[in-house]
Design a protein around this motif. Structure first.
Motif, PDB file in Angstrom:
ATOM      1  N   LEU A 104      38.136  50.017  38.097  1.00 11.30           N
ATOM      2  CA  LEU A 104      38.611  47.965  37.759  1.00 11.30           C
ATOM      3  C   LEU A 104      37.010  47.158  38.536  1.00 11.30           C
ATOM      4  O   LEU A 104      36.730  46.045  37.331  1.00 11.30           O
ATOM      5  N   LEU A 105      36.725  47.160  39.188  1.00 11.34           N
ATOM      6  CA  LEU A 105      35.696  46.547  40.139  1.00 11.34           C
ATOM      7  C   LEU A 105      34.390  46.486  38.978  1.00 11.34           C
ATOM      8  O   LEU A 105      33.515  45.519  38.647  1.00 11.34           O
ATOM      9  N   PHE A 106      33.787  47.565  38.453  1.00 17.60           N
ATOM     10  CA  PHE A 106      32.310  48.150  38.206  1.00 17.60           C
ATOM     11  C   PHE A 106      32.856  48.520  36.867  1.00 17.60           C
ATOM     12  O   PHE A 106      33.451  49.663  36.363  1.00 17.60           O
ATOM     13  N   ASP A 107      31.720  47.493  36.283  1.00 13.72           N
ATOM     14  CA  ASP A 107      32.065  47.863  34.712  1.00 13.72           C
ATOM     15  C   ASP A 107      31.457  49.373  34.733  1.00 13.72           C
ATOM     16  O   ASP A 107      31.896  50.476  33.809  1.00 13.72           O
ATOM     17  N   ARG A 108      30.381  49.384  35.589  1.00 10.48           N
ATOM     18  CA  ARG A 108      29.112  51.106  35.662  1.00 10.48           C
ATOM     19  C   ARG A 108      29.844  52.137  35.925  1.00 10.48           C
ATOM     20  O   ARG A 108      30.695  51.755  37.332  1.00 10.48           O
ATOM     21  N   GLU A 109      29.859  53.618  35.422  1.00  7.07           N
ATOM     22  CA  GLU A 109      30.634  54.484  36.006  1.00  7.07           C
ATOM     23  C   GLU A 109      29.376  54.710  37.162  1.00  7.07           C
ATOM     24  O   GLU A 109      30.358  54.718  38.415  1.00  7.07           O
ATOM     25  N   LEU A 149      38.995  47.550  48.998  1.00  8.70           N
ATOM     26  CA  LEU A 149      38.484  46.969  47.488  1.00  8.70           C
ATOM     27  C   LEU A 149      40.196  46.437  46.542  1.00  8.70           C
ATOM     28  O   LEU A 149      39.700  45.865  45.485  1.00  8.70           O
ATOM     29  N   ASP A 150      41.470  46.074  46.712  1.00  7.44           N
ATOM     30  CA  ASP A 150      42.231  45.451  46.307  1.00  7.44           C
ATOM     31  C   ASP A 150      42.074  44.179  46.620  1.00  7.44           C
ATOM     32  O   ASP A 150      42.279  43.757  45.756  1.00  7.44           O
ATOM     33  N   SER A 151      41.788  43.628  47.696  1.00  9.65           N
ATOM     34  CA  SER A 151      41.705  42.514  47.750  1.00  9.65           C
ATOM     35  C   SER A 151      40.614  42.038  46.640  1.00  9.65           C
ATOM     36  O   SER A 151      41.185  40.370  46.162  1.00  9.65           O
ATOM     37  N   PHE A 152      39.995  42.378  45.908  1.00 15.05           N
ATOM     38  CA  PHE A 152      38.901  42.048  45.287  1.00 15.05           C
ATOM     39  C   PHE A 152      39.238  42.225  44.232  1.00 15.05           C
ATOM     40  O   PHE A 152      39.331  41.444  43.364  1.00 15.05           O
ATOM     41  N   THR A 153      40.199  43.412  43.567  1.00 20.22           N
ATOM     42  CA  THR A 153      40.763  43.033  42.409  1.00 20.22           C
ATOM     43  C   THR A 153      41.325  42.419  42.086  1.00 20.22           C
ATOM     44  O   THR A 153      41.774  41.917  40.796  1.00 20.22           O
ATOM     45  N   ARG A 154      42.488  41.989  43.351  1.00 18.56           N
ATOM     46  CA  ARG A 154      43.521  40.756  42.957  1.00 18.56           C
ATOM     47  C   ARG A 154      42.236  39.163  42.858  1.00 18.56           C
ATOM     48  O   ARG A 154      42.634  38.199  41.837  1.00 18.56           O
ATOM     49  N   ILE A 156      39.560  38.971  41.034  1.00 17.49           N
ATOM     50  CA  ILE A 156      39.663  38.646  40.184  1.00 17.49           C
ATOM     51  C   ILE A 156      40.446  38.208  39.042  1.00 17.49           C
ATOM     52  O   ILE A 156      40.015  38.153  38.293  1.00 17.49           O
ATOM     53  N   ALA A 157      41.383  39.659  38.955  1.00 16.87           N
ATOM     54  CA  ALA A 157      42.591  39.022  38.664  1.00 16.87           C
ATOM     55  C   ALA A 157      43.111  38.074  38.023  1.00 16.87           C
ATOM     56  O   ALA A 157      43.518  37.201  37.896  1.00 16.87           O
ATOM     57  N   ALA A 158      43.227  37.334  39.807  1.00 15.87           N
ATOM     58  CA  ALA A 158      42.996  35.764  39.762  1.00 15.87           C
ATOM     59  C   ALA A 158      42.692  35.250  39.134  1.00 15.87           C
ATOM     60  O   ALA A 158      42.627  33.845  38.407  1.00 15.87           O
ATOM     61  N   ASP A 160      40.799  35.318  36.278  1.00 16.22           N
ATOM     62  CA  ASP A 160      41.173  36.283  34.524  1.00 16.22           C
ATOM     63  C   ASP A 160      42.589  35.427  34.629  1.00 16.22           C
ATOM     64  O   ASP A 160      42.100  34.552  33.034  1.00 16.22           O
ATOM     65  N   ILE A 161      43.007  34.731  35.617  1.00 12.35           N
ATOM     66  CA  ILE A 161      43.961  33.997  34.965  1.00 12.35           C
ATOM     67  C   ILE A 161      44.006  32.461  34.876  1.00 12.35           C
ATOM     68  O   ILE A 161      44.804  32.604  34.337  1.00 12.35           O
ATOM     69  N   ASP A 162      42.726  32.338  35.937  1.00 16.98           N
ATOM     70  CA  ASP A 162      43.384  30.521  35.849  1.00 16.98           C
ATOM     71  C   ASP A 162      42.151  30.484  34.108  1.00 16.98           C
ATOM     72  O   ASP A 162      41.897  29.489  34.184  1.00 16.98           O
ATOM     73  N   THR A 163      41.591  31.005  33.976  1.00 17.98           N
ATOM     74  CA  THR A 163      40.189  30.563  33.366  1.00 17.98           C
ATOM     75  C   THR A 163      41.153  31.062  31.628  1.00 17.98           C
ATOM     76  O   THR A 163      42.080  31.189  31.516  1.00 17.98           O
TER      77      THR A 163
END
Length: 163
Positions: A104-109, A149-154, A156-158, A160-163
């Motif tokens: 979820l965090l990285f676009d490239r594998e 890692l979950d803290s970073f995904t949250r 990013i999700a926040a 995305d919600i704000d934008t």
């Protein structure tokens, strides 16, 4: 009225109506065994894939899985028939959580799968690589990495919600 199932270990009570006149105990052992075997096979497939994706050796996997015997690890990877205990299954679950969050965090594998090799200055790692933390062999360390890692995904999700 509909059916109601109340679990009692390997049995469940099947009630056909509200007054329970037509109730019967049904042995659910076979279904539980099938489910356990299915979970076990899925766990072995996950172990095999994650071992390769994260470039982990068999020795690494022994440690990460809580000290599983090398012969069991090799046989399980080949046949998927070695029964994993609850501790090993929980560790596989934590590894899958780490994998999911990295994807979820990285676009490239490549970024996702090499992240565990890079020293990390954040508090839980204090300059160590996530891989070296994983190889301490503690289940709690796997959970800590997943939570980190979950803290970073949250975040990013926040974002995305704000934008």
């Amino acid at each position: 009225m509909g059916h109601c199932k109340i679990s009692m270990g390997d049995f469940y009570l099947n009630t056909k109506n509200a007054d329970m006149k037509n109730s019967e105990f049904i042995d659910d052992t076979d279904n539980r065994q099938e489910a356990k075997e299915s979970i076990n096979k899925a766990a072995w497939r996950a172990i095999d894939v994650l071992k390769d994706r994260f470039s982990l050796s068999l020795d690494d996997m022994q440690v990460i899985l809580g000290g599983i015997a090398l012969a069991d690890l090799e046989e399980g990877l080949t046949t998927e028939s070695v029964e994993l205990g609850d501790d090993a299954l929980q560790r596989v679950s934590a590894l899958l959580a780490i994998h999911k969050r990295l994807r979820l965090l990285f676009d490239r594998e490549e970024q996702a799968y090499t992240w565990i090799e890079r020293p990390n200055s954040h508090a839980p790692f204090n300059g160590m690589t996530p891989r070296s933390v994983m190889l301490c062999g503690h289940y709690d360390d796997l959970l800590m990495i997943a939570a980190f890692l979950d803290s970073f995904t949250r975040l990013i999700a926040a974002d995305d919600i704000d934008t």
